[in-house]
Design a protein around this motif. Structure first.
Motif, PDB file in Angstrom:
ATOM      1  N   THR A 128       0.901  -1.335   0.171  1.00  0.00           N
ATOM      2  CA  THR A 128      -0.119   0.054   0.062  1.00  0.00           C
ATOM      3  C   THR A 128       0.852   1.317   0.014  1.00  0.00           C
ATOM      4  O   THR A 128       0.412   2.442   0.480  1.00  0.00           O
ATOM      5  CB  THR A 128      -0.917  -0.054   1.184  1.00  0.00           C
ATOM      6  OG1 THR A 128      -0.245  -0.209   2.438  1.00  0.00           O
ATOM      7  CG2 THR A 128      -2.001  -1.199   1.101  1.00  0.00           C
ATOM      8  N   GLY A 129       2.116   1.037  -0.342  1.00  0.00           N
ATOM      9  CA  GLY A 129       2.996   2.344  -0.364  1.00  0.00           C
ATOM     10  C   GLY A 129       3.503   2.641   0.958  1.00  0.00           C
ATOM     11  O   GLY A 129       3.567   1.796   2.072  1.00  0.00           O
ATOM     12  N   SER A 130       4.113   3.915   1.119  1.00  0.00           N
ATOM     13  CA  SER A 130       4.989   4.187   2.611  1.00  0.00           C
ATOM     14  C   SER A 130       3.895   4.545   3.336  1.00  0.00           C
ATOM     15  O   SER A 130       2.573   4.834   3.113  1.00  0.00           O
ATOM     16  CB  SER A 130       5.662   5.461   2.051  1.00  0.00           C
ATOM     17  OG  SER A 130       4.717   6.576   1.658  1.00  0.00           O
ATOM     18  N   GLY A 131       4.189   4.460   4.565  1.00  0.00           N
ATOM     19  CA  GLY A 131       3.511   4.947   5.890  1.00  0.00           C
ATOM     20  C   GLY A 131       2.488   3.598   6.390  1.00  0.00           C
ATOM     21  O   GLY A 131       2.522   2.363   5.546  1.00  0.00           O
ATOM     22  N   ALA A 132       1.846   3.701   7.148  1.00  0.00           N
ATOM     23  CA  ALA A 132       1.018   2.615   7.751  1.00  0.00           C
ATOM     24  C   ALA A 132      -0.231   2.290   6.862  1.00  0.00           C
ATOM     25  O   ALA A 132      -0.662   2.961   6.152  1.00  0.00           O
ATOM     26  CB  ALA A 132       0.504   2.996   9.075  1.00  0.00           C
ATOM     27  N   ALA A 133      -0.207   0.624   6.595  1.00  0.00           N
ATOM     28  CA  ALA A 133      -1.166   0.212   5.876  1.00  0.00           C
ATOM     29  C   ALA A 133      -2.667   0.803   6.212  1.00  0.00           C
ATOM     30  O   ALA A 133      -3.522   0.927   5.232  1.00  0.00           O
ATOM     31  CB  ALA A 133      -1.242  -1.320   5.845  1.00  0.00           C
ATOM     32  N   VAL A 134      -3.025   0.869   7.322  1.00  0.00           N
ATOM     33  CA  VAL A 134      -4.149   1.371   7.801  1.00  0.00           C
ATOM     34  C   VAL A 134      -4.685   2.735   7.319  1.00  0.00           C
ATOM     35  O   VAL A 134      -5.878   2.945   7.048  1.00  0.00           O
ATOM     36  CB  VAL A 134      -4.330   1.209   9.462  1.00  0.00           C
ATOM     37  CG1 VAL A 134      -3.641   2.183   9.986  1.00  0.00           C
ATOM     38  CG2 VAL A 134      -5.904   1.223   9.935  1.00  0.00           C
ATOM     39  N   ASP A 135      -3.480   3.518   7.141  1.00  0.00           N
ATOM     40  CA  ASP A 135      -3.770   4.809   6.586  1.00  0.00           C
ATOM     41  C   ASP A 135      -4.378   4.765   5.078  1.00  0.00           C
ATOM     42  O   ASP A 135      -5.185   5.769   4.750  1.00  0.00           O
ATOM     43  CB  ASP A 135      -2.618   5.731   6.940  1.00  0.00           C
ATOM     44  CG  ASP A 135      -2.303   5.873   8.420  1.00  0.00           C
ATOM     45  OD1 ASP A 135      -3.016   6.127   9.052  1.00  0.00           O
ATOM     46  OD2 ASP A 135      -1.113   6.300   8.442  1.00  0.00           O
ATOM     47  N   PHE A 136      -3.582   3.889   4.453  1.00  0.00           N
ATOM     48  CA  PHE A 136      -4.487   3.602   3.132  1.00  0.00           C
ATOM     49  C   PHE A 136      -5.512   3.033   2.984  1.00  0.00           C
ATOM     50  O   PHE A 136      -6.691   3.299   2.250  1.00  0.00           O
ATOM     51  CB  PHE A 136      -3.149   3.022   2.299  1.00  0.00           C
ATOM     52  CG  PHE A 136      -3.667   2.827   0.789  1.00  0.00           C
ATOM     53  CD1 PHE A 136      -3.650   3.524  -0.166  1.00  0.00           C
ATOM     54  CD2 PHE A 136      -4.496   1.417   0.705  1.00  0.00           C
ATOM     55  CE1 PHE A 136      -4.077   2.970  -1.361  1.00  0.00           C
ATOM     56  CE2 PHE A 136      -5.000   1.053  -0.549  1.00  0.00           C
ATOM     57  CZ  PHE A 136      -4.648   1.843  -1.525  1.00  0.00           C
ATOM     58  N   LEU A 137      -5.844   1.902   3.887  1.00  0.00           N
ATOM     59  CA  LEU A 137      -6.920   0.943   3.763  1.00  0.00           C
ATOM     60  C   LEU A 137      -8.376   1.875   4.502  1.00  0.00           C
ATOM     61  O   LEU A 137      -9.378   1.328   3.842  1.00  0.00           O
ATOM     62  CB  LEU A 137      -6.679  -0.232   4.542  1.00  0.00           C
ATOM     63  CG  LEU A 137      -5.536  -1.288   3.950  1.00  0.00           C
ATOM     64  CD1 LEU A 137      -5.206  -2.347   4.745  1.00  0.00           C
ATOM     65  CD2 LEU A 137      -6.190  -1.700   2.439  1.00  0.00           C
ATOM     66  N   ALA A 138      -8.234   2.218   5.585  1.00  0.00           N
ATOM     67  CA  ALA A 138      -9.276   3.016   6.078  1.00  0.00           C
ATOM     68  C   ALA A 138     -10.389   3.639   4.980  1.00  0.00           C
ATOM     69  O   ALA A 138     -11.378   3.320   5.147  1.00  0.00           O
ATOM     70  CB  ALA A 138      -8.889   3.633   7.492  1.00  0.00           C
ATOM     71  N   PRO A 139      -9.699   4.603   4.346  1.00  0.00           N
ATOM     72  CA  PRO A 139     -10.699   5.330   3.440  1.00  0.00           C
ATOM     73  C   PRO A 139     -11.310   4.538   2.601  1.00  0.00           C
ATOM     74  O   PRO A 139     -12.512   4.544   2.145  1.00  0.00           O
ATOM     75  CB  PRO A 139      -9.874   6.738   2.826  1.00  0.00           C
ATOM     76  CG  PRO A 139      -8.503   6.787   3.706  1.00  0.00           C
ATOM     77  CD  PRO A 139      -8.264   5.074   4.427  1.00  0.00           C
ATOM     78  N   GLY A 140     -10.514   3.541   1.861  1.00  0.00           N
ATOM     79  CA  GLY A 140     -11.131   2.687   0.976  1.00  0.00           C
ATOM     80  C   GLY A 140     -12.074   1.825   1.502  1.00  0.00           C
ATOM     81  O   GLY A 140     -13.158   1.660   0.630  1.00  0.00           O
ATOM     82  N   VAL A 141     -11.984   1.440   2.765  1.00  0.00           N
ATOM     83  CA  VAL A 141     -12.873   0.589   3.423  1.00  0.00           C
ATOM     84  C   VAL A 141     -14.347   1.100   3.716  1.00  0.00           C
ATOM     85  O   VAL A 141     -15.257   0.827   3.426  1.00  0.00           O
ATOM     86  CB  VAL A 141     -12.361  -0.190   4.528  1.00  0.00           C
ATOM     87  CG1 VAL A 141     -13.449  -1.007   5.404  1.00  0.00           C
ATOM     88  CG2 VAL A 141     -11.234  -1.333   4.192  1.00  0.00           C
ATOM     89  N   LEU A 142     -14.111   2.520   3.930  1.00  0.00           N
ATOM     90  CA  LEU A 142     -15.266   3.369   4.262  1.00  0.00           C
ATOM     91  C   LEU A 142     -16.134   3.500   2.905  1.00  0.00           C
ATOM     92  O   LEU A 142     -17.258   3.537   2.827  1.00  0.00           O
ATOM     93  CB  LEU A 142     -14.759   4.762   4.707  1.00  0.00           C
ATOM     94  CG  LEU A 142     -14.167   4.815   6.017  1.00  0.00           C
ATOM     95  CD1 LEU A 142     -13.856   6.286   6.412  1.00  0.00           C
ATOM     96  CD2 LEU A 142     -15.351   4.513   7.172  1.00  0.00           C
ATOM     97  N   ALA A 143     -15.296   3.856   1.941  1.00  0.00           N
ATOM     98  CA  ALA A 143     -16.086   3.807   0.612  1.00  0.00           C
ATOM     99  C   ALA A 143     -16.667   2.512  -0.115  1.00  0.00           C
ATOM    100  O   ALA A 143     -17.883   2.297  -0.392  1.00  0.00           O
ATOM    101  CB  ALA A 143     -14.865   4.149  -0.518  1.00  0.00           C
ATOM    102  N   LEU A 144     -15.870   1.250   0.629  1.00  0.00           N
ATOM    103  CA  LEU A 144     -16.603  -0.060   0.312  1.00  0.00           C
ATOM    104  C   LEU A 144     -18.098  -0.247   1.207  1.00  0.00           C
ATOM    105  O   LEU A 144     -18.743  -0.622   0.679  1.00  0.00           O
ATOM    106  CB  LEU A 144     -15.533  -1.029   0.826  1.00  0.00           C
ATOM    107  CG  LEU A 144     -16.123  -2.502   0.460  1.00  0.00           C
ATOM    108  CD1 LEU A 144     -16.177  -2.999  -0.823  1.00  0.00           C
ATOM    109  CD2 LEU A 144     -15.099  -3.429   1.252  1.00  0.00           C
ATOM    110  N   ALA A 145     -18.106   0.158   2.190  1.00  0.00           N
ATOM    111  CA  ALA A 145     -19.091   0.230   3.203  1.00  0.00           C
ATOM    112  C   ALA A 145     -20.324   0.979   2.540  1.00  0.00           C
ATOM    113  O   ALA A 145     -21.345   0.505   2.709  1.00  0.00           O
ATOM    114  CB  ALA A 145     -18.654   0.780   4.714  1.00  0.00           C
ATOM    115  N   VAL A 146     -19.816   2.215   2.265  1.00  0.00           N
ATOM    116  CA  VAL A 146     -20.997   3.159   1.401  1.00  0.00           C
ATOM    117  C   VAL A 146     -21.796   1.900   0.088  1.00  0.00           C
ATOM    118  O   VAL A 146     -22.840   2.059  -0.004  1.00  0.00           O
ATOM    119  CB  VAL A 146     -20.549   4.346   0.923  1.00  0.00           C
ATOM    120  CG1 VAL A 146     -21.700   5.116   0.083  1.00  0.00           C
ATOM    121  CG2 VAL A 146     -20.125   5.193   2.242  1.00  0.00           C
TER     122      VAL A 146
END
Length: 269
Positions: free
Chosen positions: A73-91
């Motif tokens: 998921t690139g640099s930085g914590a994986a959750v920082d990349f994943l959390a916005p995407g999972v919020l979009a998935l929830a919608v």
């Protein structure tokens, strides 16, 4: 004994003999919409399959991909990349997949036809369904945000931009879900909605960055509503950017097209 007068609303009128004549009538439209929205929400929360789709799967994906190094998921914590995407998935799971399947089977079993003949106007029924979706999304976002924060997520950016993106995404996916439910058979809606969910989960920038795809494919994928929503949320929450107007514009176009087509082609029976 003196005759009594009625002080209730819609309960009846005194006939002068101490008896009351019925005075039937529909409740105010706002009250009918609120009651239908509450019913729709309770039905959704009691449906195990819907809960699996809207709550369990996004939560598991967030925990799994944040704690296990599966996708770069690139640099930085994986959750920082994943959390916005999972919020979009929830919608998407609630406004599109869940709503399309539920509405499709309601149409097949004649529920929509009967409700359409009730005092609740058809536009009121659709409004109630939209309110139910919004209530469910609030619960989803609260749960997923709590999980992400427990995993070390540190969101950035303005709440106003996030809210506007979520509303635009909800409108876009709701329009597409209602269009599918109102034009296809229930079985076809079930298959198509789940297939689209899986395809957009992989190719919508939710857990796999779009820069992992070839340039030609990426140019097309970026125009999808799930990509616009996940990318816009990521720009705001991960990068601290202002309003991503390009992504908002894509969502607005999808919302206008989906809702317009649903209003034009939706069949109640």
């Amino acid at each position: 004994m003196s005759a009594r007068t009625s002080t209730g609303t819609g309960t009846g009128t005194d006939t002068g003999t101490g008896r009351y004549a019925p005075k039937p009538g529909a409740a105010p439209v706002g009250r009918m919409i609120a009651a239908q929205a509450a019913l729709e929400t309770r039905m959704l929360l009691r449906n195990g399959e819907q809960l699996l789709l809207t709550v369990v799967i996004p939560s598991l994906l967030l925990v799994l991909f944040s704690t296990v190094d599966i996708v770069d998921t690139g640099s930085g914590a994986a959750v920082d990349f994943l959390a916005p995407g999972v919020l979009a998935l929830a919608v998407m799971s609630t406004a599109f997949t869940g709503q399309a399947i539920a509405t499709g089977f309601e149409r097949r079993y004649g529920v929509l036809k009967r409700l359409g003949a009730s005092p609740l106007p058809r536009w009121g029924l659709m409004t109630a369904k939209t309110l139910s979706v919004l209530v469910t999304e609030v619960l989803q976002i609260a749960l997923l945000t709590g999980i992400a924060l427990a995993l070390g997520w540190s969101p950035d950016g303005g709440a106003g931009s996030v809210l506007l993106l979520l509303v635009a995404g909800t409108a876009a996916f709701s329009g597409l879900g209602l269009l599918m439910a109102g034009t296809l058979k229930a079985e076809a809606t079930l298959a198509a909605a789940n297939l689209v969910f899986l395809l957009l989960l992989v190719g919508g920038g939710v857990v796999v960055p779009l820069d992992k795809f070839p340039d030609a494919a990426r140019a097309v994928l970026e125009l999808l509503p799930i990509s616009a929503l996940s990318g816009g949320l990521r720009d705001v929450l991960q990068d601290g950017a202002g309003m991503p107007w390009g992504d908002l514009g894509i969502l607005t176009v999808w919302a206008a097209a989906g809702l317009g087509a649903a209003a034009r082609f939706f069949r109640w029976e």
